[in-house]
Design an enzyme around this catalytic site. Structure first.
Site, PDB file in Angstrom:
ATOM      1  N   SER A 131       1.971  90.331  58.793  1.00 30.70           N
ATOM      2  CA  SER A 131       2.380  88.919  58.814  1.00 30.70           C
ATOM      3  C   SER A 131       2.451  88.361  57.393  1.00 30.70           C
ATOM      4  CB  SER A 131       1.425  88.124  59.711  1.00 30.70           C
ATOM      5  OG  SER A 131       1.933  86.852  60.001  1.00 30.70           O
TER       6      SER A 131
ATOM      7  N   ASP B 143       7.601  88.732  69.583  1.00 28.76           N
ATOM      8  CA  ASP B 143       6.869  88.020  68.519  1.00 28.76           C
ATOM      9  C   ASP B 143       7.534  86.665  68.310  1.00 28.76           C
ATOM     10  OD1 ASP B 143       5.674  87.061  66.224  1.00 28.76           O
ATOM     11  OD2 ASP B 143       5.769  88.980  65.154  1.00 28.76           O
TER      12      ASP B 143
ATOM     13  N   HIS C 226       2.736  89.130  68.418  1.00 32.06           N
ATOM     14  CA  HIS C 226       2.717  89.157  66.954  1.00 32.06           C
ATOM     15  C   HIS C 226       1.828  90.250  66.367  1.00 32.06           C
ATOM     16  CE1 HIS C 226       3.175  87.783  62.918  1.00 32.06           C
ATOM     17  NE2 HIS C 226       1.933  87.345  62.800  1.00 32.06           N
TER      18      HIS C 226
END
Length: 268
Positions: free
Chosen positions: A107, A214, A244
């Protein structure tokens, strides 16, 4: 895992807390780069997979995150976080000289790891990006257009189909459960631009992992960034139904197998 060591290093803006999962005779080093609002301690299972695969594993808590210094969830310049990450890499190399170094960024950590690879790519043997915040990510622009940032934290259900993951996240006192902060959003915009303008990664092997459900970092936006970095050479693995955090998903055994298989193919 219980065999975890803590190191404190001087970061750009204060104390940098680095976790280390040791290996008695490692064949490579792995540096884990966590995401926004969380901390390195959430990667214990990933570290266990990698130590079982032969790695000595290190992971810093970023500025403003976990046990490291700084106002909570505030990053004003991702270049400083990249510099801190290199301090963690230097620690790993000092304890285990001469071993190849791989980096795994999730991320926001994908943005940081990608920028590290642009700045210090010759130091890396492989790069793994999980749901990376690179390419076209619209959230900072949308929030910065508002007069007041809404007090809406990350929803635990967006992380994984495994309800235990969301429950642990919600109960974790080292996780930031408040709203995103304006300086960090500005830094995200600058960081996205820096990665976009920073050039591709040449021959560095890249593995891109993403869940096709996601909703925090949509896959098509990341694809733009990955293609810029890898010029179409990156290995892509998309997991149907995954949200995610693919490392915390219900099918994470498949994700871990992709990572270790990829590393076997490049660490020869």
């Amino acid at each position: 895992m219980t065999d975890v060591r803590a190191h404190i290093r001087q970061g750009v803006h204060g104390a940098l807390h680095v976790r280390a999962w040791p290996h008695p005779a490692p064949r490579y080093l792995a540096l884990l780069v966590h995401g926004y609002g969380e901390h390195a301690g959430r990667y214990d299972e990933v570290a266990g997979v990698l130590t079982g695969h032969g790695a000595a594993v290190y992971a810093p808590d970023h500025l403003g995150h976990g046990r490291s210094a700084g106002e909570r969830a505030v990053i004003e310049d991702f270049e400083d976080v990249v510099t801190d990450l290199r301090a963690a890499a230097d620690l790993a190399r000092a304890e285990h000289t001469g071993l190849p170094l791989v980096m795994v960024g999730h991320s926001m950590g994908g943005l940081i790891a990608a920028r590290y690879a642009q700045r210090y790519g010759s130091e890396l043997s492989a790069l793994v990006l999980s749901g990376p915040v690179i390419g076209a990510w619209e959230l900072p622009r949308r929030l910065l257009a508002l007069d007041e940032i809404p007090d809406v934290p990350v929803g635990p259900a967006a992380l994984s189909r495994d309800p235990a993951v969301g429950a642990a996240y919600a109960a974790d006192p080292l996780v930031w459960h408040g709203p995103m902060k304006r300086p960090t959003l500005v830094a995200f915009e600058r960081g996205l631009a820096a990665v976009a303008e920073g050039g591709d990664l040449g021959d560095l092997p890249v593995l891109w992992l993403h869940g096709d459900d996601d909703r925090l970092v949509p896959i098509e936006g990341s694809r733009v960034g990955v293609e810029r970095l890898g010029a179409g050479r990156a290995t892509e693995r998309v997991f149907p139904g995954a949200r995610h955090e693919v490392f915390h998903e219900t099918d994470r055994a498949k994700v871990f197998a992709e990572v270790t298989g990829f590393l076997d193919s490049v660490l020869v």
